[in-house]
Design a protein around this motif. Structure first.
Motif, PDB file in Angstrom:
ATOM      1  N   ILE A 110       0.846  -1.205   0.000  1.00 51.78           N
ATOM      2  CA  ILE A 110       0.000   0.000   0.000  1.00 51.78           C
ATOM      3  C   ILE A 110       0.874   1.244   0.000  1.00 51.78           C
ATOM      4  CG2 ILE A 110      -1.629   1.332   1.404  1.00 51.78           C
ATOM      5  CD1 ILE A 110      -2.894  -1.360   2.198  1.00 51.78           C
ATOM      6  N   GLY A 111       1.942   1.235   0.805  1.00 56.28           N
ATOM      7  CA  GLY A 111       2.851   2.387   0.856  1.00 56.28           C
ATOM      8  C   GLY A 111       3.512   2.648  -0.483  1.00 56.28           C
ATOM      9  N   ILE A 112       3.940   1.595  -1.161  1.00 55.27           N
ATOM     10  CA  ILE A 112       4.565   1.757  -2.468  1.00 55.27           C
ATOM     11  C   ILE A 112       3.545   2.285  -3.477  1.00 55.27           C
ATOM     12  CG2 ILE A 112       5.560   0.474  -4.421  1.00 55.27           C
ATOM     13  CD1 ILE A 112       6.945  -1.301  -2.305  1.00 55.27           C
ATOM     14  N   GLY A 113       2.308   1.800  -3.409  1.00 50.02           N
ATOM     15  CA  GLY A 113       1.257   2.276  -4.322  1.00 50.02           C
ATOM     16  C   GLY A 113       0.942   3.752  -4.122  1.00 50.02           C
ATOM     17  N   ILE A 114       0.842   4.179  -2.869  1.00 47.38           N
ATOM     18  CA  ILE A 114       0.569   5.595  -2.581  1.00 47.38           C
ATOM     19  C   ILE A 114       1.735   6.466  -3.049  1.00 47.38           C
ATOM     20  CG2 ILE A 114       0.291   7.255  -0.691  1.00 47.38           C
ATOM     21  CD1 ILE A 114      -1.373   5.104   0.748  1.00 47.38           C
ATOM     22  N   PHE A 118       1.621   9.573  -5.867  1.00 39.63           N
ATOM     23  CA  PHE A 118       2.063  10.947  -5.651  1.00 39.63           C
ATOM     24  C   PHE A 118       3.178  11.344  -6.626  1.00 39.63           C
ATOM     25  CE2 PHE A 118       0.177  10.602  -1.281  1.00 39.63           C
ATOM     26  CZ  PHE A 118      -0.793  11.577  -1.492  1.00 39.63           C
ATOM     27  N   VAL A 119       4.056  10.436  -6.978  1.00 42.02           N
ATOM     28  CA  VAL A 119       5.102  10.731  -7.961  1.00 42.02           C
ATOM     29  C   VAL A 119       4.467  10.997  -9.319  1.00 42.02           C
ATOM     30  CG1 VAL A 119       7.025   9.708  -9.247  1.00 42.02           C
ATOM     31  CG2 VAL A 119       6.955   9.516  -6.760  1.00 42.02           C
ATOM     32  N   THR A 120       3.463  10.223  -9.696  1.00 41.01           N
ATOM     33  CA  THR A 120       2.769  10.419 -10.967  1.00 41.01           C
ATOM     34  C   THR A 120       2.068  11.771 -10.992  1.00 41.01           C
ATOM     35  OG1 THR A 120       2.417   8.035 -11.136  1.00 41.01           O
ATOM     36  CG2 THR A 120       1.070   9.433 -12.561  1.00 41.01           C
ATOM     37  N   VAL A 121       1.379  12.131  -9.908  1.00 45.50           N
ATOM     38  CA  VAL A 121       0.696  13.424  -9.823  1.00 45.50           C
ATOM     39  C   VAL A 121       1.725  14.560  -9.909  1.00 45.50           C
ATOM     40  CG1 VAL A 121      -0.638  14.929  -8.281  1.00 45.50           C
ATOM     41  CG2 VAL A 121      -1.315  12.553  -8.596  1.00 45.50           C
ATOM     42  N   VAL A 125       1.744  17.512 -12.720  1.00 45.66           N
ATOM     43  CA  VAL A 125       1.655  18.927 -12.348  1.00 45.66           C
ATOM     44  C   VAL A 125       2.866  19.677 -12.896  1.00 45.66           C
ATOM     45  CG1 VAL A 125       1.743  20.536 -10.379  1.00 45.66           C
ATOM     46  CG2 VAL A 125       0.217  18.563 -10.322  1.00 45.66           C
ATOM     47  N   ALA A 126       4.032  19.089 -12.858  1.00 41.58           N
ATOM     48  CA  ALA A 126       5.233  19.750 -13.387  1.00 41.58           C
ATOM     49  C   ALA A 126       5.141  19.886 -14.898  1.00 41.58           C
ATOM     50  CB  ALA A 126       6.474  18.966 -13.012  1.00 41.58           C
TER      51      ALA A 126
END
Length: 129
Positions: A110-114, A118-121, A125-126
């Motif tokens: 779950i931690g790796i998925g979250i 966030f890295v994808t988002v 955004v960048a």
């Protein structure tokens, strides 16, 4: 005379059958003992060699394998650290407890998925700016 010879031959054959059954049973016990011995060797020795041992009398002991010898091994209790001498022939099953728990593996996933979300988002955004 012929009757006695037939009787002796039948007695000899029956004794061979019973002896073969006893030898097969003994070799089966030796095979199980060798399997337990190899499992204990695979788990290893030391405080990180945690195991659960089920004996043939139905008792269950948890701890770590402190020492492995030719005919027995020493299992130290998980809570009291008291040593227990266990013969390989008395063991029904040995389980290794050295792996990670299922809950830990699920939490890690779950931690790796979250984190990946966030890295994808952040990349999206960048890219918009």
């Amino acid at each position: 005379m012929l009757h006695r010879i037939i009787t002796l031959v039948l007695i000899a054959l029956l004794s061979q059958v019973f002896n073969a059954g006893a030898r097969a049973q003994t070799s089966g016990d030796t095979g199980a003992t060798e399997q337990v011995k190899s499992k204990v060797a695979r788990i290893g020795v030391g405080e990180k060699a945690r195991a659960t041992v089920r004996l043939k009398d139905g008792t269950k002991h948890k701890g770590y394998i402190a020492q492995a010898r030719e005919t027995d091994f020493i299992l130290r209790d998980r809570k009291t650290d008291a040593p227990m001498n266990i013969a390989y022939a008395d063991v029904a099953k040995v389980e290794s407890n050295g792996g990670h728990s299922t809950a830990r593996n699920i939490a890690l996933g779950i931690g790796i998925g979250i984190g990946a979300f966030f890295v994808t988002v952040a990349i999206l955004v960048a890219g918009i700016d």
